[in-house]
Design a protein around this motif. Sequence first.
Motif: not given
Length: 711
Positions: A688-691, A621, A647, A685-686, A305, A682, A308, A312
């Motif tokens: 700060n991923q938008k979901v 990214k 998020i 998901l990671h 975590n 994991n 990630q 960010a």
Amino acid sequence: MDNTLDFSIQIAQELALSQHHVANVIRLLDEGATIPFIARYRKEMTGTMDEEKVAAVQKRLEQLTELQKRKESVLASIEEQGKLTDELRQKILNAKNLQEVEDLYLPYKPKRRTRAAIAREKGLEPLAAQIMAQNIDFVDKVARRYVDVNKGVANTDEALEGAKDIMAEWVSENINGRNRIRKIFHLQGDISSSVVKGKEEEGKTYQQYFDFSEPISQAPSHRLLALFRAEDEGMLKVKIKVDDDFVLNSLESIFIKNDNESSELVRDAIADSWKRLLEPSIETEIRAYYKEKADETAIKVFAENLKQLLLAAPMGQKRVLAIDPGFRTGCKVVVLSETGALLHNETIYPHPPKSDTVGAIRKIKSLVDAYRIKVIAIGNGTAGRETEDFIKSIKFDRDLMAVMVSESGASVYSASKIARDEFPNYDITVRGAVSIGRRLMDPLAELVKIDPKSIGVGQYQHDVNQKLLGESLDQTVESCVNAVGVELNTASEQLLSYVSGVGPQLAANIIQYREENGGFKNRKQLHDVPRLGNKAFEQCAGFLRIHNGENPLDQSAVHPESYHIVEKMAKKLNVKVVDLIGNKELIAKINPKDFIEADFGLETITDILSELEKPGRDPRKSFEAFEFDKNIRTINDLREGMTLNGIVTNITAFGAFVDIGVHQDGLVHISQICDHYIKDPNEVLHLNQKVRVKVSGVDVDRKRISLTMKI
């Protein structure tokens, strides 16, 4: 054969790696090389091991080194007692793990004055040996010989009781017996818990464990840590149980050789040994084993975590207006330059009780115009959504991006010595606003100033082994910092301290040199930094960048030790080094095999060409803005069935927490993440991923939100 070579063979076998490469890694570590350096710049020596494999070699090396030290200590202790035989010495030296060493040492380990020790003082050991052999039927007759009032043995009953105490200790020290019981605990052991009487109300957080049981081998790490925490807090009684009859039958199969009067006494000794000595000892050992496994899992989750979060996407160098929201005390506003320098600060009061909306709008517009602001960063804590609404209601004469930024850990930074030293004339709220703005610009550079344990991206971080947690998180930060690279002329002292081979003292020296000499013009100047010797230079130089310096390669990850190779490449193509950088067409003309040298193989040459193609490439990214549903403000606005943007803010073994724009994160249980089974969140998901999530349950009183991604 020395221990290091022995270790390399064993480690290579255990990790399925080349012994030659493992030996090289061990040598490099012994010479003071860091994991990022070894993985990045010594590919030929390691067979292109990545950081994870190098770290695994290091960890196992440390374990085997500690095991070797323990063996030497045990051998010295037994030898001092005059009881060390060649056979025992060999057994200890051949022991594969610490448990085996401790089992061998157990009969010789200095003990407090046990019941068995007292019986030995009374001269009852020969009697115990006769009974243990189970060759006598008339036990009382034999026991009479050991009655001696002067030695404290008044009658045959006392003699037999003392003999049983000695036999019980023998049973408890038997390696075969201990291993059998361990196996029973692993295969059949149940961990159970019950509420401590009178703690029903105080411990209601753990209500699900008030009458609980499950196989210890199947208990997930988060549940074990919760049980042990509740036990430490005095809310639960926790026990690891096995079937007593099964254990006794197993032990009797080892020790019972006959069916006579002496055999019955051995059975009594076995039962006593199990309840009084073996059960508490092995249960403690099994607890420690599963606690260690639970710690490892939790620490791994925390480290992943943190990685990630640190990696960010950065927004980059833009003028930022950052706001630390608040109601009664107002919103603290700061203006930051492209490099994160504080240019201006003040306070606005757009919310109740003052509700000076007009004045707040006037100040914000004035600051945006005066400082040519590109982005507005808003902390996501108290009054965050209200402040976001307020900012988005303002009509600016240019396109501005408003971004919600996590405040997690910002208060820790604000009150830290680092923040006080950087901003001695400003209060905590100003420092907090600065941290929010800088976190948007470059999360990594800002988060390294905060103790990783304060960022709150793990589970039960206070319950796991703090030494191992600290080491893992420091290693994670170091890995991330070196993966991204550090700008030598602008990096903070904290960021520099995580660069391979640098550390806190050299970081301070680098800052001092930078201030006294107006910055670094080339990497060679690092040699002039006090106490930064050749070894430190070797370790750090490739990870430090100098943009617009004298040597164009100084802005890349090409190590100075390889500059001559790039110069040869340029010469062969009849161009300058600077012409190669970023020029795919020229680089495509280079045959890597033409530049292989004794110390620089194909792996390194290929790596150099990749770096020349994209110099100083950032593994992170690209930044993307994110918006929550405008109609959702608090938990009271939620209804079952709503589908919302979210998020991911935290990932645990049992699921993921998702921010959906209210003050409480919702939980997506692991069973609700995918339509198919997954073992670890994991996997998909990671941070700060938008979901997209759907609300499956809302408990306003307990402030709990259940979410599902099965939409």
